[in-house]
Write a protein that holds these residues in place. Structure first.
Motif: not given
Length: 249
Positions: A8, A14, A11-12
């Motif tokens: 992470y 990514d 953004t979650t």
């Protein structure tokens, strides 16, 4: 099927990570290009250079940020879980006094050319670490801290003289795997010098040790970064008091 996760960053999921390293190059545009080349070969795509600073003559430290496509499978991660209860100082003292009927003898040192005593002192000295008292604080433990740059023969002799139940070794210097070589030399020396029944518990610790390597290194336990005196004391009671009492029964 194992669950998978990705790093992470912004953004979650990514996949963004940050890595740092040093290259033997003076800081200039070419050095920065070399850092990005290395990052690309490490799998960061795209890679962004976020920090570069010359560190002495002909060396530059870099921080690179970028995306990786690798996945993490938490279900397949192997770690050494604490398999013994965490005891208070009072509980440690009581267990040793009631079951051993003598003080538990501990000898500690930093071996080889390693001159760093912060780790061994944090575990053994009364002042301890982060507000937690070291093993010298435990009234039922007899602690001998040999300090730094102790040779393996000196350590073996001290353990024999003190009739040590446990030997604690701290290693910080890791260049050319010195910590691994020193530990293997130490464990081999104890196996040669003492029969298994009289050999003390061998424990090593340091920030660069892999806790899964105890068997490979020939020691009973490896403690890594963040270990506290109470963890070590609790382990000593678990192995030298609780398990031995269970075996006798």
């Amino acid at each position: 099927m194992s669950s998978v996760i990705r790093p992470y960053g912004d953004t979650t999921g990514d996949g963004m990570v940050q890595v740092s390293f040093t290259l033997p190059m003076a800081h200039d545009k070419k050095a920065e290009g070399a850092a990005l080349q290395l990052a690309a070969k490490m799998g960061l795509d795209p890679a962004m250079l976020v920090h570069a600073k010359q560190m002495g003559d002909g060396f530059t430290f870099f921080v690179v940020y970028g995306r990786v496509n690798h996945l993490v499978e938490p279900d397949k991660v192997q770690v050494v879980e604490r398999d013994f209860p965490l005891l208070s100082a009072k509980e440690v003292n009581t267990a040793v006094k009631l079951k051993m009927r003598r003080k538990l003898s501990v000898v500690g040192a930093t071996i080889g050319t390693d001159a760093h005593t912060v780790g061994i002192d944090a575990i053994l000295n009364v002042k301890g670490i982060a507000g937690e008292k070291g093993l010298e604080y435990y009234r039922e433990l007899k602690v001998v801290n040999l300090g730094a740059q102790v040779t393996v023969p000196e350590l073996v002799e001290a353990a024999r003289k003190e009739k040590a139940d446990a030997v604690l070794v701290s290693q910080v210097v890791t260049q050319r795997d010195a910590h691994l070589h020193n530990t293997r030399e130490m464990s081999a020396a104890f196996r040669e010098a003492m029969p298994a029944a009289k050999r003390p518990l061998l424990i090593v610790g340091g920030p660069r040790f892999d806790e899964l390597m105890a068997g490979d290194l020939g020691v009973d336990r490896v403690f890594g970064r963040g270990t506290t005196p109470s963890e070590v004391a609790s382990y000593l009671v678990h192995r030298l008091v609780t398990q031995k009492a269970a075996t006798v029964k």
